[in-house]
Every structure is written in C-alpha cells, then in structure tokens.
Scaffold this motif. Structure first.
Motif, short mmCIF file in Angstrom:
data_model
loop_
_atom_site.label_atom_id
_atom_site.label_comp_id
_atom_site.label_asym_id
_atom_site.label_seq_id
_atom_site.Cartn_x
_atom_site.Cartn_y
_atom_site.Cartn_z
N GLY A 17 0.73 -1.22 0.07
CA GLY A 17 0.13 -0.13 0.03
C GLY A 17 0.81 1.26 -0.06
O GLY A 17 0.57 2.13 -0.74
N SER A 18 1.69 1.26 0.76
CA SER A 18 2.73 2.37 0.99
C SER A 18 3.43 2.59 -0.37
O SER A 18 3.90 3.86 -0.89
CB SER A 18 3.68 2.50 2.17
OG SER A 18 4.30 1.33 2.14
N ARG A 19 4.15 1.39 -1.01
CA ARG A 19 4.68 1.70 -2.26
C ARG A 19 3.61 2.32 -3.30
O ARG A 19 4.38 3.35 -4.22
CB ARG A 19 5.08 0.32 -2.77
CG ARG A 19 6.25 -0.24 -1.90
CD ARG A 19 7.05 -1.35 -2.45
NE ARG A 19 6.07 -2.42 -2.92
CZ ARG A 19 5.89 -3.32 -2.04
NH1 ARG A 19 6.19 -3.55 -0.72
NH2 ARG A 19 5.08 -4.45 -2.25
N ALA A 20 2.52 2.16 -3.62
CA ALA A 20 1.63 2.43 -4.34
C ALA A 20 1.50 3.96 -3.92
O ALA A 20 1.29 4.89 -4.91
CB ALA A 20 0.37 1.84 -4.46
N GLU A 21 1.27 4.29 -2.64
CA GLU A 21 1.19 5.68 -2.04
C GLU A 21 2.38 6.41 -2.53
O GLU A 21 2.14 7.64 -3.21
CB GLU A 21 0.95 5.88 -0.70
CG GLU A 21 0.82 6.97 -0.04
CD GLU A 21 -0.48 7.77 -0.73
OE1 GLU A 21 -0.31 8.94 -0.76
OE2 GLU A 21 -1.43 7.31 -0.96
N ASN A 93 -6.50 17.85 7.28
CA ASN A 93 -5.19 18.16 6.70
C ASN A 93 -5.19 17.31 5.56
O ASN A 93 -4.41 16.55 5.02
CB ASN A 93 -4.22 17.56 7.69
CG ASN A 93 -2.79 18.16 7.46
OD1 ASN A 93 -2.47 19.17 6.92
ND2 ASN A 93 -1.74 17.07 7.71
N SER A 94 -6.08 17.51 4.65
CA SER A 94 -6.46 16.68 3.38
C SER A 94 -6.89 17.90 2.54
O SER A 94 -7.48 19.17 2.89
CB SER A 94 -7.24 15.85 3.46
OG SER A 94 -8.45 16.11 3.83
N THR A 197 2.32 18.85 4.76
CA THR A 197 2.64 18.61 6.25
C THR A 197 2.21 17.38 6.73
O THR A 197 2.76 16.72 7.91
CB THR A 197 1.95 19.46 7.19
OG1 THR A 197 0.57 19.45 6.67
CG2 THR A 197 2.48 21.10 6.93
N GLN A 198 1.36 16.64 6.14
CA GLN A 198 1.06 15.36 6.47
C GLN A 198 0.45 14.41 5.08
O GLN A 198 -0.40 14.75 4.60
CB GLN A 198 -0.39 15.31 7.55
CG GLN A 198 -0.59 13.98 7.99
CD GLN A 198 -1.63 14.04 9.04
OE1 GLN A 198 -2.65 14.85 8.87
NE2 GLN A 198 -1.59 13.41 10.01
N PRO A 199 1.15 13.37 4.82
CA PRO A 199 0.64 12.46 3.75
C PRO A 199 -0.76 12.03 4.13
O PRO A 199 -1.10 11.59 5.13
CB PRO A 199 1.82 11.28 3.83
CG PRO A 199 2.91 11.97 4.60
CD PRO A 199 2.38 12.81 5.45
N LEU A 200 -1.45 11.52 2.90
CA LEU A 200 -2.81 11.22 3.15
C LEU A 200 -2.93 9.67 3.83
O LEU A 200 -3.96 9.84 4.69
CB LEU A 200 -3.17 11.25 1.82
CG LEU A 200 -4.80 10.93 1.85
CD1 LEU A 200 -5.65 12.08 2.45
CD2 LEU A 200 -5.48 10.67 0.38
N PRO A 201 -2.10 9.08 3.65
CA PRO A 201 -2.20 7.59 4.49
C PRO A 201 -2.29 7.99 6.09
O PRO A 201 -2.96 7.28 6.86
CB PRO A 201 -1.10 6.87 4.19
CG PRO A 201 -0.96 7.26 2.77
CD PRO A 201 -0.95 8.66 2.71
N GLU A 202 -1.43 8.81 6.50
CA GLU A 202 -1.16 9.26 7.94
C GLU A 202 -2.61 9.92 8.26
O GLU A 202 -2.90 9.67 9.47
CB GLU A 202 -0.09 9.99 8.28
CG GLU A 202 1.37 9.49 8.08
CD GLU A 202 2.32 10.15 8.18
OE1 GLU A 202 2.31 11.47 8.78
OE2 GLU A 202 3.62 9.89 7.81
#
Length: 240
Positions: A17-21, A93-94, A197-202
């Motif tokens: 998932g994080s590789r795709a992100e 934060n999105s 400031t914050q990646p979407l998955p976080e």
C-alpha cells in the motif's frame, strides 16, 4: 525477480500500500509542476521513474486519478497526463478536489462543523443498539477503504458515518440541514489528496481512530469524552 522484491528494492522498508502511495505522490508532484493537459510520460517511462512494479504502478495511477491529479489515456499518443486544475477546499489536513465552487463547499464544511456538537449530544442520549451497530458498520467501511488505500471511498464512508449519527437526532430540522450540507460537499468532491505537512495515509489512519473512539464514547454515553473528541475533530488538522 518477484513484484514484492522489485518494489522493496525501489522503496526499502515499505509494504504494498505504501509503495503505491509513494508512486502516486510522485505522479502528483509531476502533475503539479506541469501545465493542465501536459503529457507527463508513458506508463513504462513513469513506472521506471517511480521504481515500482507494474501492478503497484497501476494502483498508483488509480490513486492519482481518484485524487484528480492525472488522467490516463491508452492507444497511440497515450500515457499519463496532468489533469485540468480543479477548485479545492481544505478538509482538515487533506485537500478536496472539486468540480464546483470551492467557496460554497468551504462554507458547507464550516456549517457542518458547527452542527456536529449538537448532533453528537443527541446521539449520546438517543442512540439505540441498532444505531450503534449501524455506526460500526460505517466504521468497517472506513477501515476497508483505509486498508485498500482508497481515500475517496474512505471520505465517503466517513460522511456516511456522520449522516448516521445525524439521523439519530429527534430534531427534524437539524437532521435535514446537516444532511443537506453533507450532500452538497459530497456532490462536488471528485478527489482527495494529502498536504505537504501530512501524507494522506497518515491523515486517514488518524481520522479513522478518532471516529472509532467517538462511536465508543457515544455507545458508553460518555458525554465528556464525546465532546472532547468532536472538539478535536473540528479544531485540529488531523481529524476532520
């Protein structure tokens, strides 16, 4: 070389998932630096640039498209193109990519936030066991979207949970106004993206936990905790 091995060499220490992100964010960055409609490259070239496998890259393209940053075209002259610019509105934060007025959606978000505490108070005292069970079904849909990396589906499931909480209220006027605001926001949202400031998955993971705790507080009739959580929900950049 297997897909998993290939991707781990490109992006050490990450899961699928994080590789795709990671690849989706690379595509987003390229699109943001390009003119609308500009050809960013072929899928083969861009996949090599991202350093991921075919399957992971295809998932990344789906993510970037769902957030309104790129368009994928097949056939001669095809490839990945920067999407046309969309109006945007902030949601915690999105960022919501919209198909209409950003001002109208931003106003609807502010009004929705103002009504949330009233609806949570009503839910504390009027929720039945069936209501709580339905709220948890919405949470499960949020978890499924979170685990699949589908930010748009996550946001829609999140709004479904808020709608379910609103439906508990005995006030027909409050229910009607709130649901109308949600429908306006949802109707104009075409994509969701993270911020610097914050990646979407976080952001998605943090927001899921907050809503899970909110439902727990409603079920426990814990007014102090529910009010604290809805205040955090509407007044921090990690939990709208």
């Amino acid at each position: 070389m297997t897909e998993a091995t290939s991707d781990h060499m490109a992006v050490p220490g990450t899961h699928l998932g994080s590789r795709a992100e990671y690849a989706a964010r690379k595509l987003q960055q390229l699109a943001e630096q390009a003119e609308p409609g500009e050809h960013l490259g072929t899928k083969v070239a861009l996949r090599a640039l991202c350093g991921v496998s075919v399957g992971t890259f295809n998932e990344a393209v789906k993510l970037a498209q769902s957030r309104g940053f790129v368009v994928s075209r097949s056939g001669p002259g095809g490839g990945i193109f920067a999407a046309e610019r969309s109006p945007i509105a902030r949601l915690g934060n999105s960022v919501l990519a919209l198909d209409g007025s950003a001002t109208s959606v931003a106003d609807a978000v502010r009004m929705r936030d103002a009504l949330d505490p009233l609806l949570v108070d009503d839910a504390l005292w009027h929720s039945s066991a069936t209501d709580i069970r339905t709220m948890r079904e919405c949470l499960q849909e949020m978890a499924t979207a979170r685990d699949s990396g589908d930010a748009v589906a996550f946001v829609h499931a999140n709004w479904a949970l808020h709608r379910r909480i609103a439906e508990v209220s005995p006030s027909a006027i409050l229910r009607s106004v709130y649901v109308s605001l949600l429908e306006l926001i949802q109707a104009h949202t075409r994509g969701v993206g993270g911020t610097e400031t914050q990646p979407l998955p976080e952001y998605v993971a943090a927001r899921y936990l907050l809503h899970e705790r909110l439902v727990d507080a409603i079920e426990a009739r814990d007014q102090a905790e529910a009010r604290r959580l809805i205040h955090e929900h509407n007044n921090t950049e990690t939990a709208r």
